[in-house]
Design a protein around this motif. Sequence first.
Motif, PDB file in Angstrom:
ATOM      1  N   PHE A  71       0.777  -1.234   0.114  1.00 28.37           N
ATOM      2  CA  PHE A  71      -0.008  -0.063   0.040  1.00 28.37           C
ATOM      3  C   PHE A  71       0.863   1.160   0.020  1.00 28.37           C
ATOM      4  N   ALA A  72       2.052   1.311   0.778  1.00 27.89           N
ATOM      5  CA  ALA A  72       2.918   2.383   0.784  1.00 27.89           C
ATOM      6  C   ALA A  72       3.432   2.404  -0.744  1.00 27.89           C
ATOM      7  N   ASP A  73       3.755   1.337  -1.338  1.00 29.38           N
ATOM      8  CA  ASP A  73       4.140   1.514  -2.705  1.00 29.38           C
ATOM      9  C   ASP A  73       3.314   2.512  -3.549  1.00 29.38           C
ATOM     10  N   LYS A  74       2.059   1.905  -3.517  1.00 30.68           N
ATOM     11  CA  LYS A  74       0.912   2.641  -4.235  1.00 30.68           C
ATOM     12  C   LYS A  74       0.880   4.061  -3.888  1.00 30.68           C
ATOM     13  N   TRP A  75       0.981   4.359  -2.649  1.00 29.73           N
ATOM     14  CA  TRP A  75       0.920   6.027  -2.205  1.00 29.73           C
ATOM     15  C   TRP A  75       2.221   6.743  -2.778  1.00 29.73           C
TER      16      TRP A  75
END
Lengths: 276, 259
Positions: free
Chosen positions: B30-34
Amino acid sequence: MIRMALLVTALSAVTILAVITLFIFVEGTPIMFKYGLKNFLGGMDWYPGERSFGLLPMILGSLYVTGGALVLGVPFGLACAVFLTEFSSRGLRQIIKPVIELLAGIPSVVYGFMGVVILVPFIRETFGGPGLSVLAASIILGIMILPTVISISIDALSAVPPSYREGSIALGATRWQTVKMVLLPAARSGIIASVILGMGRAIGETMAVIMIAGNAVAVPRSALDPVRTLTSNIALEMGYASGEHRQALFATGVILFVIIMILNTLANVTSRRKTK
Amino acid sequence: MMVFLLAAGCSLSDSESDLTVAGSTSVQPFADKWAEVYMEHHRGTSINIQGGGSSAGIQAVRSGAATIGMSSRPLKADEQDLKTIVVARDGLAVIVHPSNPLQGLALSDVKRIFAGDIPNWRALGYADREMTVVTREEGSGTRGAFQELVMGPTRIYRRAIVQDSNGTVREIVAHDPYAIGYISLGLVNKQVKALELDGIYPGEEAIEDGLYPLVRPFLFITDGPVDGLARHFIDFVLSPEGQALIVSEGLIPAKARGS
């Protein structure tokens, strides 16, 4: 000048080994003394969050899996080496030997992946259990040690002087008798060395074992039960470990180190005694 | 040309355009996405997302190797000096093979299964086969949350299979008809079946209303207040746009009803 440079280079390897040894022991031994060596070596419970650091299931796990790999890999490897040196044509050997050596170049994660995709479902459907098991790990490790066992055994068998073969044949022995009575005993120390190196590879292998062994921290009741080895214990929990948990992983490293030293020494001593 | 190169060189070496975020492998995707969307909005910034696990992330913040740590478990007693920000919340799903006829379990049965007290599926009205209980490794944030929310002081069965990521747990359950495991709700897909717990299916509604029992926070950890790029990134993560990104990926927003 060149001599100095070579000396420094040669000693640097020894120094690196010494530094690694020292580091592992400095990090790992204090916690073993704090909770008692007996709890580490004899404890069945590995719950680092609750300060139970029993490594016995992992010690046995490493030995089972390595033993299984040797039982499956060594006879195959040796048979292959005997066939290639004694019974095959030169041309065939020149094709097969490089192919076998190529096996050693396949990354262990690929072996693990093959294990998960092909072997584990096969074991689960044929024999039952979860499939991730001592058996799966032994088979994959058995395959992984083949190139080591085969190529070193081939070298050992090829190094037996031709006069031994000729003498044996001249006395009327069959080819098979020659192999059994003359060549294998003459090449014994090399063959034992191949087994030792294969064992070293099997006990140290981590990635493939994590993928196919199931990693349960319990002494397996059968070959179909999951198992965790000392190396997988370190690799699995390294990312999350802090404080005493981290030290306990270093202690795992210490025990692995000692086991490998014992096995190597034993094997060295036996091979030396037999060749005399 | 020279001036341009110099300027480019300067802006690249400028630490204000670099941010390292490290920690929990559950939060990582999810951090990758952000980070990906943030970097699209702000050309020239570079946000580096690393895994390693919750504890590693917390250590990285301590040592200064990362500005922001990611954790999928609450801070322990000796970590209370660090600052936490809830960036999302995650449900834990108990999963089985799709061919398993079971639709749901009582939470108390889940606890008994993972304690090793129900070794055979027959007791639950399924085939007479041994259960393959799959758990995460010691120290994992997901395991920590499961331990806390389901097991309490009871130990997880020592004969349980241990895997070191949500993905491999799902992989095993997806291919073993007699397996049961738990993973992050956001990672449940068609290969596995999420079970109702105490009659509540882990759907969006039930979770937002606070009915589903297995919900844990996803945290960003910092060593005191931060400014500059780190602050800006956190603000983006908590903004409606940032939150919408993770909801579409199966997570629950940081501030939901019922919390």
